[in-house]
Design an enzyme around this catalytic site. Structure first.
Site, PDB file in Angstrom:
ATOM      1  N   LEU A 136       2.050  -5.251   0.105  1.00  0.00           N
ATOM      2  CA  LEU A 136       1.147  -6.174  -0.904  1.00  0.00           C
ATOM      3  C   LEU A 136       0.560  -7.274  -0.192  1.00  0.00           C
ATOM      4  CD1 LEU A 136       0.926  -6.478  -3.983  1.00  0.00           C
ATOM      5  CD2 LEU A 136       2.768  -8.067  -4.024  1.00  0.00           C
ATOM      6  N   CYS A 170       5.459   0.937  -1.917  1.00  0.00           N
ATOM      7  CA  CYS A 170       4.951  -0.287  -1.333  1.00  0.00           C
ATOM      8  C   CYS A 170       6.144  -1.251  -1.561  1.00  0.00           C
ATOM      9  CB  CYS A 170       3.497  -0.800  -1.912  1.00  0.00           C
ATOM     10  SG  CYS A 170       3.835  -1.391  -3.711  1.00  0.00           S
ATOM     11  N   CYS A 171       5.910  -2.395  -0.658  1.00  0.00           N
ATOM     12  CA  CYS A 171       6.854  -3.228  -0.535  1.00  0.00           C
ATOM     13  C   CYS A 171       5.950  -4.652  -0.290  1.00  0.00           C
ATOM     14  CB  CYS A 171       8.133  -3.078   0.293  1.00  0.00           C
ATOM     15  SG  CYS A 171       7.567  -3.069   1.902  1.00  0.00           S
ATOM     16  N   ARG A 172       6.792  -5.870   0.218  1.00  0.00           N
ATOM     17  CA  ARG A 172       5.993  -6.859   0.445  1.00  0.00           C
ATOM     18  C   ARG A 172       5.259  -6.378   1.745  1.00  0.00           C
ATOM     19  NH1 ARG A 172      10.452 -11.345  -0.227  1.00  0.00           N
ATOM     20  NH2 ARG A 172      11.849  -9.354   0.606  1.00  0.00           N
TER      21      ARG A 172
END
Length: 147
Positions: free
Chosen positions: A132, A103-105
């Site tokens: 996120l 995952c990332c932003r």
């Protein structure tokens, strides 16, 4: 039914543009689905990520920069900056058969990481769709500080 089949060519003649548009959309949908099947990884919703973490003991890798990670991340996530992300690393090689979630932003960087994992031979790879931001929008818990 017989009347319908006899009128179908007439409909096609009178609405050729509509029929072509429908066929084009159907083809585009089919191509998109085939491409998603061939890429080797899945986009996961926040609910799917929760299930994978709770039931399947999945590894969650957050690719956000350290400062962003410390501002808020999914509980249990391990932080690895994308610049240092290496699917061939000895620690990751141990979990090739486990579910791995990246995952990332926003979900864009994690898609690149998921592709790298698939190329490295990982079989059960997921990318958090929307990153996120989607996790927070689903009102799921976020923790602050270091992992």
């Amino acid at each position: 039914m017989d009347v319908f089949l006899h009128r179908l060519p007439l409909f096609f003649d009178q609405h050729a543009l509509l029929v072509l548009a429908c066929a084009g959309l159907l083809l585009a949908l089919l191509v998109t689905e085939v491409m998603q099947l061939r890429r080797g990884w899945n986009e996961a919703t926040p609910a799917t990520v929760t299930r994978l973490l709770n039931r399947d003991n999945a590894l969650l890798i957050d690719l956000s920069p350290r400062a962003d990670f410390e501002k808020g991340h999914i509980p249990g996530a391990r932080n690895v900056a994308m610049e240092q992300f290496d699917p061939e690393h000895k620690d990751l090689a141990k979990v090739k058969d486990m579910p791995v979630i990246v995952c990332c932003r926003s979900g864009v960087t994690s898609q690149r990481a998921a592709q790298k994992l698939v190329k490295a031979g990982f079989k059960n790879v997921h990318s958090l769709a929307g990153g996120l931001a989607a996790w927070r929008q689903a009102d799921l818990p976020v923790v602050k500080g270091k992992a």
